[in-house]
Structures are given as C-alpha cells and as structure tokens.
Design an enzyme around this catalytic site. Structure first.
Site, short mmCIF file in Angstrom:
data_model
loop_
_atom_site.label_atom_id
_atom_site.label_comp_id
_atom_site.label_asym_id
_atom_site.label_seq_id
_atom_site.Cartn_x
_atom_site.Cartn_y
_atom_site.Cartn_z
N LEU A 278 18.95 -5.65 5.65
CA LEU A 278 19.99 -5.54 4.58
C LEU A 278 21.32 -5.23 5.21
O LEU A 278 21.40 -4.80 6.12
CB LEU A 278 19.72 -4.37 3.54
CG LEU A 278 18.54 -4.49 2.82
CD1 LEU A 278 17.78 -3.26 2.11
CD2 LEU A 278 18.49 -5.49 1.64
N HIS B 219 9.14 3.27 8.56
CA HIS B 219 9.08 2.34 9.70
C HIS B 219 7.87 2.83 10.43
O HIS B 219 7.66 4.20 10.77
CB HIS B 219 10.39 2.66 10.52
CG HIS B 219 10.25 1.81 11.68
ND1 HIS B 219 10.32 0.22 11.40
CD2 HIS B 219 10.07 1.85 12.95
CE1 HIS B 219 10.37 -0.17 12.68
NE2 HIS B 219 10.29 0.68 13.55
N ASN C 21 13.52 4.39 3.90
CA ASN C 21 12.83 3.56 4.62
C ASN C 21 11.63 4.26 5.21
O ASN C 21 11.82 5.30 5.75
CB ASN C 21 13.60 2.64 5.32
CG ASN C 21 12.77 1.66 5.91
OD1 ASN C 21 12.02 0.71 5.30
ND2 ASN C 21 12.85 1.50 7.36
N ARG D 186 13.04 -7.61 4.78
CA ARG D 186 14.43 -8.14 4.70
C ARG D 186 15.39 -7.30 5.30
O ARG D 186 15.64 -6.15 5.02
CB ARG D 186 14.94 -8.61 3.52
CG ARG D 186 14.07 -9.66 2.90
CD ARG D 186 13.52 -11.10 3.77
NE ARG D 186 14.94 -11.65 3.91
CZ ARG D 186 14.38 -12.76 4.97
NH1 ARG D 186 13.33 -12.94 5.56
NH2 ARG D 186 15.37 -13.55 5.39
N LEU E 253 20.07 -0.78 11.75
CA LEU E 253 18.58 -1.09 11.43
C LEU E 253 17.56 -0.03 11.87
O LEU E 253 17.94 0.44 13.17
CB LEU E 253 18.14 -2.57 11.96
CG LEU E 253 16.50 -2.99 11.86
CD1 LEU E 253 16.25 -3.29 10.38
CD2 LEU E 253 16.24 -4.14 12.71
N ASP E 254 16.76 0.46 10.88
CA ASP E 254 15.76 1.48 11.21
C ASP E 254 16.46 2.68 12.12
O ASP E 254 15.87 3.42 13.16
CB ASP E 254 14.76 1.11 12.30
CG ASP E 254 14.04 -0.21 11.47
OD1 ASP E 254 13.82 0.02 10.39
OD2 ASP E 254 13.57 -1.08 12.28
N ARG F 187 22.69 -13.81 3.18
CA ARG F 187 22.25 -12.37 2.88
C ARG F 187 23.31 -11.93 1.51
O ARG F 187 22.54 -11.07 0.75
CB ARG F 187 22.27 -11.46 4.09
CG ARG F 187 21.37 -11.78 5.09
CD ARG F 187 21.17 -10.79 6.21
NE ARG F 187 20.51 -11.27 7.34
CZ ARG F 187 19.08 -11.19 7.49
NH1 ARG F 187 18.54 -10.68 6.40
NH2 ARG F 187 18.52 -11.70 8.45
N SER G 111 0.96 -1.12 -0.07
CA SER G 111 0.03 -0.02 -0.19
C SER G 111 0.90 1.23 0.15
O SER G 111 0.51 2.15 -0.57
CB SER G 111 -1.07 0.08 1.09
OG SER G 111 -0.40 0.27 2.43
C1 GAR Z 1 4.09 -0.63 6.65
O1 GAR Z 1 3.27 -0.28 7.87
C2 GAR Z 1 5.43 -0.29 7.00
O2 GAR Z 1 5.74 0.89 7.66
C3 GAR Z 1 5.90 -1.47 7.46
O3 GAR Z 1 5.11 -2.62 7.05
C4 GAR Z 1 3.97 -2.05 6.35
C5 GAR Z 1 3.86 -2.55 4.91
O4 GAR Z 1 2.56 -2.12 4.43
N1 GAR Z 1 7.32 -1.73 7.57
C6 GAR Z 1 7.92 -2.13 8.40
O5 GAR Z 1 7.87 -2.60 9.21
C7 GAR Z 1 9.58 -2.12 8.11
N2 GAR Z 1 10.41 -2.60 9.20
P1 GAR Z 1 2.44 -1.98 2.89
O6 GAR Z 1 3.16 -3.33 2.26
O7 GAR Z 1 0.94 -2.07 2.76
O8 GAR Z 1 2.79 -0.67 2.44
#
Ligand code: GAR
Length: 196
Positions: free
Chosen positions: A93, A109, A107, A91, A144-145, A65, A13
């Site tokens: 990275l 988060h 990214n 994943r 990460l993040d 990886r 999304s």
């Molecule tokens: C989103 O909420 C995004 O922030 C999260 O996964 C979801 C993906 O939704 N990402 C993480 O958690 C990354 N660590 P989507 O596929 O509908 O965009």
C-alpha cells in the site's frame, strides 16, 4: 462499538479468527471483508458469517497503485470503518492510502519483526539458523512491515522444519495473537501483547 474492515488476499484464516472473536463484550464488530482477488477463499467464509464482502481486483489496474487504492478505499469508507485490519492482504500500500488510516490500521506479519520484513519469512528464519520464529501485529506506517509493534508470539524452530511446517506452527499463533491485540486496540489500549 468500533467498526472493523478486514482486508484479505487468500484463505482468510486470520480474518476468520478475528471475525469470530468479535462477539459478546468485545469492543468491535466486523463490518466488511474486502479482497483484492475475486478467488480469495476467505470471501465465502465471511459471507457464511453474514459479514458484507467486497472485491476490488488489483489486476485491471496494471500496477497503477494509486488508481487501485482509489477504488479500494471506497467500500472501506462506505462501511464506516474505524479500524482496518490487514489479514493476509498481499498488496503493498502506498503512503497516500496508509496515511488516510494513520493510527487505525493494523497488519499481521509472519516473522518476529524487525527480522524478515517482506516475503519468504519462514525460509529466511530457517536459513539463518534461528531457534525462534513467530509473528508480529503492528500498526501500519508507509514503510513496509514497519510501524509500532502491538504484539508478538513466538514458536520454536525445530530440527527438520521446512518453511511449510514452520508456517503452520506460526499460523496457529497468529490466530491467537491477532484477536488478542485487536481486542485491546479497539478498547484504546496499545500495550503490546507478547505470547509464547
Ligand atoms: C498469514 O500467515 C499472514 O501472516 C501472512 O499471510 C498469511 C495469510 O493467511 N501475511 C503476510 O505475509 C503479509 N505480508 P490467511 O489468509 O489464512 O490469514
């Protein structure tokens, strides 16, 4: 015009929100949607929009990886991507991959970083009694993040919230925040975007 590769693992999304924002005078265009899972629902959504898609399934690499990333990088390079957007890409990275795209990989988060890197962000916010939750777009670094924050959007945590309810409230804001950040970023503006 900047060329953007969008990396996904699931429904995509955020990828859809980004792809649909890149029209008209937007300084970027989507050139690739790349998934690590052939079942990722976002692949069909990208194809329906005429965006080239590719899949590099991580599973045959069995935790190697570096070998996975050696394949993952190929379609990104072939597409001539200037910017890589991780959009629900699940994943981790390695530094080797991240450093190839230093200063041009973003990214999103689902927490107000630096709070709650990693998984289960919404449950952790609820368990901590937080009254605000939200999402963060940041530049990707090998940690990460982590990495410079380019934007955040906040939502209230309401009484009775479950992780699912809170996640849905945050996701609405993700779809506003990520396109707003990418538009600025693609134009060379790294001023953070803050939405309420
Ligand atoms: C989103 O909420 C995004 O922030 C999260 O996964 C979801 C993906 O939704 N990402 C993480 O958690 C990354 N660590 P989507 O596929 O509908 O965009």
């Amino acid at each position: 015009m900047k060329r953007v590769a969008l990396l996904i693992s699931g429904g995509g999304s955020n990828m859809v929100a980004l792809a649909d924002s890149m029209t008209g005078d937007h300084p970027a265009r989507p050139v690739l949607v790349l998934a690590n899972d052939p079942e990722a629902g976002g692949l069909a959504k990208a194809a329906a929009r005429g965006i080239p898609v590719a899949v590099v399934d991580h599973r045959p690499f069995k935790g190697d990886r570096a070998a996975f990333e050696a394949e993952l990088v190929k379609p990104i390079l072939a597409a001539g991507a200037d910017i890589v957007c991780l959009a629900g890409f699940m994943r981790v990275l390695t530094a080797g991959f991240v450093n190839r795209f230093a200063g041009r990989m973003l990214n999103i988060h689902p927490s107000l970083l630096p709070k709650y890197p990693g998984l289960h962000t919404h449950q952790r916010a609820i368990d901590a009694g937080d009254t605000k939750a939200g999402c963060t777009v940041h530049e990707v670094t090998p940690v990460l993040d982590d990495g410079p924050i380019l934007g955040q959007a906040r939502v209230p945590v309401l009484p009775g919230d479950t992780a699912e309810i809170l996640a849905a409230r945050v996701l609405v804001q993700e779809h506003r925040l990520y396109p707003a950040v990418l538009r600025r970023y693609a134009a060379g503006d790294r001023t953070p975007v803050f939405l309420d």
